[in-house]
Structures are given as structure tokens and as C-alpha cells.
Design a protein around this motif. Structure first.
Motif, mmCIF file in Angstrom:
data_model
loop_
_atom_site.group_PDB
_atom_site.id
_atom_site.type_symbol
_atom_site.label_atom_id
_atom_site.label_comp_id
_atom_site.label_asym_id
_atom_site.label_seq_id
_atom_site.Cartn_x
_atom_site.Cartn_y
_atom_site.Cartn_z
ATOM 1 N N ILE A 398 0.603 -1.309 0.056
ATOM 2 C CA ILE A 398 -0.231 -0.328 0.264
ATOM 3 C C ILE A 398 1.062 1.629 -0.004
ATOM 4 O O ILE A 398 2.054 0.879 0.083
ATOM 5 C CB ILE A 398 -1.074 -0.065 0.882
ATOM 6 N N SER A 399 0.179 2.291 -0.630
ATOM 7 C CA SER A 399 1.036 3.835 -0.883
ATOM 8 C C SER A 399 1.148 4.450 0.348
ATOM 9 O O SER A 399 -0.616 4.562 1.000
ATOM 10 C CB SER A 399 1.013 4.125 -2.337
ATOM 11 N N PRO A 400 1.472 6.067 0.345
ATOM 12 C CA PRO A 400 1.268 6.453 0.707
ATOM 13 C C PRO A 400 0.543 7.539 0.425
ATOM 14 O O PRO A 400 0.336 8.060 -0.756
ATOM 15 C CB PRO A 400 2.125 7.749 1.347
ATOM 16 N N THR A 401 -1.191 7.607 1.109
ATOM 17 C CA THR A 401 -2.299 8.439 0.293
ATOM 18 C C THR A 401 -2.826 9.572 0.792
ATOM 19 O O THR A 401 -3.752 10.582 1.073
ATOM 20 C CB THR A 401 -4.012 7.383 0.522
ATOM 21 N N ASP A 402 -1.985 9.912 1.363
ATOM 22 C CA ASP A 402 -1.929 11.703 1.807
ATOM 23 C C ASP A 402 -0.762 12.380 1.980
ATOM 24 O O ASP A 402 0.679 12.031 1.778
ATOM 25 C CB ASP A 402 -1.964 11.696 3.490
ATOM 26 N N LEU A 403 -0.371 13.551 1.867
ATOM 27 C CA LEU A 403 0.711 14.782 2.095
ATOM 28 C C LEU A 403 1.854 14.117 2.719
ATOM 29 O O LEU A 403 2.972 14.318 2.646
ATOM 30 C CB LEU A 403 0.191 15.733 1.333
ATOM 31 N N LEU A 404 1.122 14.230 3.739
ATOM 32 C CA LEU A 404 2.101 14.175 5.008
ATOM 33 C C LEU A 404 3.146 12.805 4.997
ATOM 34 O O LEU A 404 4.076 12.815 4.988
ATOM 35 C CB LEU A 404 1.314 15.011 6.487
ATOM 36 N N SER A 405 1.922 12.075 5.039
ATOM 37 C CA SER A 405 2.998 10.639 4.729
ATOM 38 C C SER A 405 4.268 10.564 3.789
ATOM 39 O O SER A 405 5.455 10.070 3.272
ATOM 40 C CB SER A 405 1.461 9.060 4.287
ATOM 41 N N TRP A 406 3.661 11.351 2.398
ATOM 42 C CA TRP A 406 3.775 11.195 1.171
ATOM 43 C C TRP A 406 5.594 11.592 1.650
ATOM 44 O O TRP A 406 6.413 11.880 1.272
ATOM 45 C CB TRP A 406 3.128 11.763 0.054
ATOM 46 N N THR A 407 5.216 12.964 1.869
ATOM 47 C CA THR A 407 6.187 13.443 2.196
ATOM 48 C C THR A 407 7.997 13.161 3.405
ATOM 49 O O THR A 407 8.107 13.301 2.896
ATOM 50 C CB THR A 407 6.263 15.063 2.762
ATOM 51 N N ILE A 408 6.750 12.180 4.123
ATOM 52 C CA ILE A 408 7.969 12.039 5.703
ATOM 53 C C ILE A 408 8.456 10.614 3.755
ATOM 54 O O ILE A 408 10.068 10.816 4.724
ATOM 55 C CB ILE A 408 6.942 10.870 6.341
ATOM 56 N N SER A 530 16.546 11.165 10.068
ATOM 57 C CA SER A 530 16.200 10.162 10.951
ATOM 58 C C SER A 530 15.495 9.095 9.971
ATOM 59 O O SER A 530 14.228 9.713 8.876
ATOM 60 C CB SER A 530 15.349 11.011 12.206
ATOM 61 N N PHE A 531 14.984 7.806 10.324
ATOM 62 C CA PHE A 531 14.401 7.283 10.193
ATOM 63 C C PHE A 531 13.414 7.136 10.811
ATOM 64 O O PHE A 531 13.166 7.038 11.796
ATOM 65 C CB PHE A 531 14.775 5.750 10.534
ATOM 66 N N THR A 532 12.345 7.604 10.061
ATOM 67 C CA THR A 532 10.517 7.650 10.407
ATOM 68 C C THR A 532 10.164 6.326 9.157
ATOM 69 O O THR A 532 10.015 6.592 7.916
ATOM 70 C CB THR A 532 10.360 9.382 10.217
ATOM 71 N N VAL A 533 9.023 5.824 10.352
ATOM 72 C CA VAL A 533 7.717 4.327 9.776
ATOM 73 C C VAL A 533 6.923 5.476 8.464
ATOM 74 O O VAL A 533 6.622 6.271 9.222
ATOM 75 C CB VAL A 533 7.530 3.741 10.596
ATOM 76 N N THR A 534 6.596 4.971 7.309
ATOM 77 C CA THR A 534 5.864 5.941 7.177
ATOM 78 C C THR A 534 4.303 5.148 6.849
ATOM 79 O O THR A 534 4.204 3.897 7.188
ATOM 80 C CB THR A 534 5.617 5.393 5.299
#
Lengths: 622, 131
Positions: A398-408, A530-534
Motif C-alpha cells: 500500500i502507498s502513502p495516500t496523504d501528502l504528509l505521509s508522502w512527504t515523510i 532520521s528514520f521515520t516509519v511511513t
């Protein structure tokens, strides 16, 4: 739409949730691409030579010189991209091996079935999401007896996750800390497992039954260290079809008209793939076309690794680090004490100390651990490890489906890649071949693009506000030089990347300039990426703050267009019609690129068309 | 990959290519129109007042040779010489004059071209304009 439902002709593959099929271009097609690409580069070089030699506007050098430098930098990127896409030559897949001895050139390799460890790395994702992947992994088929060992690597130490693992009878591995994040998690699992091959999946990966059958055959070549498969996001919003959108506004007539239009120009979707997540171009073209150079790199999820290669490369890397540190220490001590040669015993003790200090890890502990590990393996000239990018999709996620997740996610990619460039530049690294350096160079170079894209975004605005042209004149001569290059370049890319939406990718590439610039700036300042989980769950809301620079540029472009045409109508000096047309074309092109990310910031899924596709996972887990 | 899929994916690029071709055609057409307008404005050239000797000669030569292709050889030669003379002035638009001279040379038929006067005028024009 459920996955097994038949697709109508007007549906896109996003509606049907079917992956792209590999764009297998034949020899004539490839020849056409190579011919057009070569012609495009020749005309591009001619144009640039003319620009440098004859067309610099020295009266406005502050504007003219940065633009021509930006054009040159972008052209160099185009040369690298062309080399990248040049040939689809790839290793042939072979029948799946039955025994370990069939995958090794060592006479000591045993004649027993393969042992394959399947890792599902997770941290805070919903255990029910991981359950789906685990179930699919258990359904993976193989034409020979195989010892399949599935492991959940839970860095979140969650009882609920352990319960799901126990319920499905798969192994549960966790640890006391989170050192090294995902790479550390994988390293911990490597310590506790013994399989001949290691399959890496993310928490949301759902392998197809043929995953192992289609990938393990490559390992008959004992030099193949890993096989990467394309990552396919099956929850990409398909958008609202034109006929449906018009029907909502104009009733039945709108629906009829929309269908007629789509019958002529093909399916049109409003809001399709709003975040530009479809990775077809990356996997099917950029990565797959690196097989000829043995330079496709690992992208983590959906990859199969030869354990021997990972461990051996780790040992080499570990000993090299000890050597480097010890040599530096020897020099420092010699300088301090004045001793030219230290006693061997002292040196030995120092090295043992370093060996205890330096962590041994098969995966580089880095935010871009997959790319870094690929570089380490490719650099091992003694073993000559190979990588393979398999062309067909063998899993879904599954993909990031909001701009915040996408940006991260994108910041992590950009920052991680640039961090490697700054701290362990593969271009100066020993062991990589020239084609491999070119391919890795292409990746790193693409992340420097905001440096010239920002100039391309600002240049028409400067002209429209000031009437100052960055070229000596927008004469016929200018058009005679630039148009053949632009046309040939577009044709070459259309033919070379036939089957993938190039325009969309290009717009996102330009639109994300503030994010890439921020990553570049962070790395230049030595800031740790830093490593942030998407996030796997969609966050609702508008993210206009994330796209404030793009909005600003959009508005300034609009004002500049109005201002420029106003001055032109009054016959102001410098505002010739030719220059106005060029800069309007350029400005509109820029606005369309910036528009994609602004639209994404305010995008909301359509309840009838998007949500059923995006929530497919939730439906399946119920 | 479906056959139609490639075309669908390439729609954006096809539109871009068409837009590029159309805008280039407009720019080229405008360039031609602009040349025509400038040629027209040259007939009532204010420079004629500044330097009547060469400007008036050019004006007269143009007036006497409205259709260079069918003009008498001496008129053709006069026009070519007037254009060459004008091109030697400091503030002359040499590119424009060169285009006009080239057009006159192209219009001269084989019979007139054999005329020694026309031949010399052509040689002079070629030397001045560098064709």
C-alpha cells in the motif's frame, strides 16, 4: 472494485487493481529509441554550444548566466538518464533450483532443498495488516520441496503482533532495543536464522504465489547476490471518470458526452493517482534498464538475497573499517610518541579493541540501508556480485495516500541518498565499475535537480516582470536551435518510455523541489536524516502548509503573466510577441507542474470511486 | 501492455509536442510578418531625412523597381547597388537589407543575369552582404 471482477474497457488498471505489465520493447522499438535519443543529444549539444557561444545576454548576465548553467546541468542529467535507459538487456530467468548445490559453484554446497527465510519487518503497523501478508506468504508455491521459514520481525515488541504470529504458526522475532531501525531489525533476524536465501518484505507487502518460483531461478548464477522485484501499490486511487464527473454536473447528457469524449481520447480520470505514487517508471524502466550495467539497486521490500553474499560483504566491510580506524590510530600514536613503528603486540591489542567497537552488520545501519548495502555488494570486485531487477510485479503493497505521509517518505529517500553521496560517495569508491558509477551517479544527480529546477521555475517570471530576456534575442535563430532539440527529446522519451505516463513523473519531479532542496540543505549542514516509519493509515486534512512554496510560485506566475501581457499590449520595450509566447508557454508548463502537488494537498478521496479501491485491505482483513 | 495503453499514457507528451509545434509556427509566422512590417516602414524611412543621399537613392530605386523580376536590367542593378550602399551605413539594418537583396537576386532571370551591369551589381551585393 474487487480484484477478481472483470474490468470494463473504460476502466484503468487502477480501477481493476491490476499491476502494470512489463513494457517489453522489441529490437525495432529499442533501435528507434536509441536513434531518437542520440539525435536528441546531438541537437541538445549543438543548442548548448550555440547558447554558450552566441546567445548569452551579457547586459543581463546575472540572469543569463545562471539560466545557461541550469540548462547545462539539466542536459548533463539528460545524458545520464539516456545512458540509464539505453538498453533493456537483462539476465534470463532460469528454472527454479531444487537443491542448494544448483545455486553455488562451491563443491562443498550440499545437495539438500533450499532453506528460505521470509522476513516481515514491522514496527507500529496494524497487526491485521501484517496478517494478510503472512497468509499470502504461506501460500507461496515452489515446484520443488523447499524449507520455507516465515518470520515476523517486530521492533514494536507488541503482544498483539506476537499473537498473530502464533496464530498463523510463524516465527516471531523481536529485540530489546531499536538500534539501526529497520537495518538493525534485519540484522537481528539474520543473527537468529540460517536460511540460504532471505526474502525481505515490509509490513504491508503481500506476495503473489509465484514469488519464489519466479525469483530463485536467477540464483543459479552463483554470482547473483540479490533479486529485486517491482513494488506495486494496489491501493492507488483511480479517480473519477470523465463521464461520471460530467454526469454529476450535467445529468445524463453530461454522462453521454463524457463517454463520447473518452471513446475518442481514451479514459480520462480526475484525481487519478493524486500523489504520483505509481512506481512503474522507476521499476520497469529506470531500475530494469540498469541490469545491463549490473547496477540495479535493492529497494528493500520485495527483494530476495543470498545470505552468503550479505554476510561476506558485511565481513569485508567490517574488516575494512577496522583496518581504516586502526591505521588512523597508528598514525596518531606515532605522531604523538614519535615512534615510527609500534610494537606488533600494541597494534594487535588496538585492533582487537576496534573490532569490539565496530558493529558487524549485514545491512548498513543507515536510513537508506537498501541502497547502501547494494553499493557495498557491487563494490566487492573480488567476488563480482551481481544484482537483478526482475521485470514482473510479484507482490503488492500500500502507498502513502496523504501528502504528509508522502512527504515523510520522499524526504527519507532524498535525504538518505544524499547522505550517502556526502559521506561515502560511491563515485570515488573503489570496486565499482564505470557503468555502475554512472548508474549510481544518475540516482544521486537526480536529487541535485532542485538546484537547476528552481532557476527554470523563476526564469519566465523574471522576464514577464522585467522584460529582460535571458538570451541575446528571441529571434528565429534561437528557435531554430532549440526546437529540434526539444522535439527530438520529447519524441525520444515518448518512444523510450512507451507505456508509462512520462508527463506525470516529470511534473512531480519539478513540483517536489522544496522537499528535495530541504533534504539537500539538511545533508549539507550535516543534519542526521532520521528514520521515520511511513504511516500506513491515511491522515485526513489539508496540507497547504507543506506546499506553501509551490502555491507562492503559482500565484506569482499568474500575476507575472497578467503583468507581462499588460505591458506587451502597451508596447513596452523588450516585450516582443515571440518572447511573450515563449515565456507564456514556459510559465504555463511550470504552473501545470506545480499544480499537481497543490492539488494533492487538498485532495479528498471520492467515496464512489476512490475509497473502495483504497480500503481494499480493510475489506480483506475483515 | 494493451495496445491502446501506450497511446493513453503518451497523451500528455503528444499534447506537449503539438503545443510546441503550434507555438513555434506562430512565432515563425510573426517573425515573417514583422519583417514585412519593417520592410513597409522602410519605404517611409525617417532616415531619408537624416541622410538623403543614400536613403533617397534606395527609395527611388525601390519606387522604380516594384517588381524586380520583370524590371529592366539597369533598374535591377540600380536597386542592388542602392541596397549595397544602404548596408554600408552605420545605422543600417543589414539583416533586413540582406534579405531584400537576396530576394532581388533570386528574382533576376537568367537573361538579365547575363547582363554585365547586373552581374557586377550582383557581385557587389554578394561582397557587401557576404552571401
Amino acid at each position: 472494485m474487487p480484484r477478481d471482477q472483470t474490468c470494463r474497457p473504460s476502466d484503468t488498471r487502477f480501477d481493476c487493481q491490476t499491476p502494470w505489465s512489463h513494457a517489453a520493447h522489441g529490437p525495432v522499438h529499442i533501435f528507434a529509441w536509441q536513434f531518437l535519443a542520440t539525435a536528441s543529444l546531438i541537437f541538445g549539444f549543438w543548442y548548448l554550444w550555440w547558447r554558450w557561444a552566441y546567445s548569452i545576454n551579457w547586459d543581463a548576465a546575472w540572469f543569463s548566466l545562471p539560466l545557461i548553467m541550469a540548462e547545462t546541468a539539466a542536459f548533463f542529467g539528460l545524458v545520464l538518464f539516456t545512458i540509464n535507459l539505453w538498453s533493456p538487456r537483462s539476465p534470463k530467468r532460469q528454472p527454479a533450483p531444487a537443491l542448494v548445490s544448483e545455486t553455488s559453484d562451491s563443491s562443498a554446497a550440499p545437495d539438500r532443498p533450499l532453506i528460505v527465510d521470509v522476513f516481515f519487518a514491522t514496527y507500529d503497523e496494524n497487526p491485521e495488516l501484517v496478517r494478510l501478508g503472512l497468509r499470502d506468504a504461506q501460500r507461496m508455491q515452489y515446484p520443488h520441496p523447499i524449507d520455507l521459514r516465515i518470520h515476523v520481525l517486530d521492533d514494536g515488541r507488541r503482544p498483539a503482533m506476537a499473537a498473530v504470529a502464533a496464530e498463523l504458526n510463524v516465527n516471531y522475532i523481536t529485540r530489546d532495543d531499536n538500534v539501526g531501525y529497520k537495518a538493525g531489525n534485519l540484522r537481528n533476524a539474520m543473527d537468529r536464522t540460517v536460511g540460504d536465501f532471505v526474502v525481505i518484505f515490509d509490513a504491508d507487502t503481500r506476495p503473489f504465489p509465484t514469488f519464489l518460483t519466479d525469483t530463485l531461478g536467477y540464483f543459479r548464477d552463483p554470482k547473483v547476490a540479490w533479486v529485486q522485484t517491482p513494488q506495486w501499490f494496489w491501493d492507488i486511487p483511480p479517480g473519477v471518470p470523465l463521464h461520471a464527473a460530467w454526469q454529476r454536473r450535467l445529468g445524463r447528457f453530461g454522462g453521454w458526452l463524457g463517454r463520447k469524449v473518452e471513446a475518442v481520447i481514451g479514459p480520462v480520470r480526475f484525481g487519478e493517482d493524486p500523489f504520483g505514487n505509481d512506481p512503474q517508471m522507476f521499476y520497469d524502466f529506470i531500475q530494469h534498464r540498469r541490469n545491463w550495467a549490473n547496477a540495479s539497486f535493492c529497494c528493500g521490500a520485495g527483494s530476495v538475497h543470498r545470505r552468503e553474499a550479505l554476510m561476506e560483504a558485511a565481513i569485508r566491510s567490517w574488516t575494512a573499517q577496522i583496518e581504516t580506524m586502526s591505521d588512523n590510530e597508528d598514525k596518531r600514536i606515532s605522531k604523538m610518541t614519535g615512534e615510527v613503528a609500534l610494537f606488533e603486540a600494541v597494534r594487535y591489542t588496538a585492533r582487537m579493541g576496534r573490532a569490539r567497537e565496530i558493529e558487524f552488520t549485514p545491512f548498513k545501519l543507515h536510513v537508506s540501508e537498501d541502497l547502501y548495502t547494494s553499493i557495498v555488494l557491487h563494490s566487492d570486485r573480488d567476488r563480482g556480485w551481481k544484482s537483478v531487477m526482475h521485470p514482473e510485479v510479484l507482490s503488492r503493497m500500500i502507498s502513502p495516500t496523504d501528502l504528509l505521509s508522502w512527504t515523510i517518505q520522499r524526504f527519507k529517500y532524498a535525504g538518505g541518498t544524499l547522505d550517502i553521496l556526502r559521506n561515502d560517495n560511491p563515485l570515488t569508491r573503489r570496486g565499482l565499475t564505470v557503468p555502475q558509477k554512472l548508474m549510481y551517479g544518475t540516482t544521486f544527480y537526480s536529487y541535485l535537480s532542485p538546484l537547476w529546477n528552481i532557476i527554470f521555475l523563476i526564469a519566465p517570471i523574471i522576464f514577464l516582470f522585467s522584460g529582460i530576456a535571458p538570451v541575446a534575442t528571441y529571434s528565429l535563430e534561437f528557435f531554430l536551435h532549440i526546437i529540434p532539440f526539444l522535439l527530438l527529446n520529447e519524441l525520444a522519451q515518448m518512444v523510450g518510455l512507451w507505456g508509462t505516463p512520462v508527463m506525470k513523473g516529470r511534473r512531480w519531479y519539478i513540483a517536489m523541489f522544496p522537499l528535495t532542496l530541504a533534504a539537500l540543505w539538511a545533508v549539507v549542514r550535516g543534519q542526521r536524516i532520521s528514520f521515520t516509519v511511513t504511516p500506513k493509515d491515511r491522515a485526513s486534512g489539508r496540507y497547504l502548509k507543506l506546499v506553501r512554496w509551490q502555491i507562492l510560485l503559482l500565484v506569482v506566475n499568474l500575476v507575472a503573466l497578467i503583468y507581462g501581457w499588460g505591458l506587451f499590449s502597451q508596447g513596452a520595450s523588450g516585450y516582443t510577441l515571440g518572447a511573450m509566447i515563449v515565456n507564456t508557454f514556459w510559465s504555463v508548463n511550470n504552473m501545470m507542474a506545480l499544480g499537481v502537488i497543490v492539488r494533492a494537498a487538498i485532495w479528498k478521496p471520492d467515496p464512489d470511486f476512490d475509497l473502495p479501491v483504497m480500503e481494499g485491505y480493510q475489506h480483506e482483513s475483515k | 501492455m494493451k495496445a491502446n495503453n501506450g497511446w493513453t499514457m503518451a497523451r500528455g507528451q503528444i499534447a506537449w509536442i503539438l503545443a510546441l509545434i503550434v507555438s513555434t509556427a506562430i512565432v515563425i509566422q510573426l517573425e515573417r510578418l514583422e519583417i514585412g512590417a519593417r520592410l513597409g516602414s522602410l519605404d517611409s524611412n525617417p532616415l531619408a531625412e537624416a541622410d538623403p543621399a543614400w536613403s533617397q537613392a534606395l527609395h527611388d530605386a525601390r519606387g522604380q523597381t516594384p517588381d524586380p523580376g520583370n524590371a529592366a536590367p539597369q533598374d535591377q542593378a540600380a536597386l542592388l547597388l542602392a541596397l549595397s550602399l544602404a548596408a554600408l551605413q552605420d545605422d543600417a539594418d543589414t539583416a533586413l537589407l540582406a534579405e531584400e537583396a537576396a530576394a532581388v537576386i533570386d528574382a533576376i532571370g537568367p537573361l538579365a543575369a547575363a547582363d554585365p551591369l547586373v552581374s557586377d551589381a550582383k557581385a557587389m551585393a554578394r561582397r557587401v552582404f557576404g552571401f
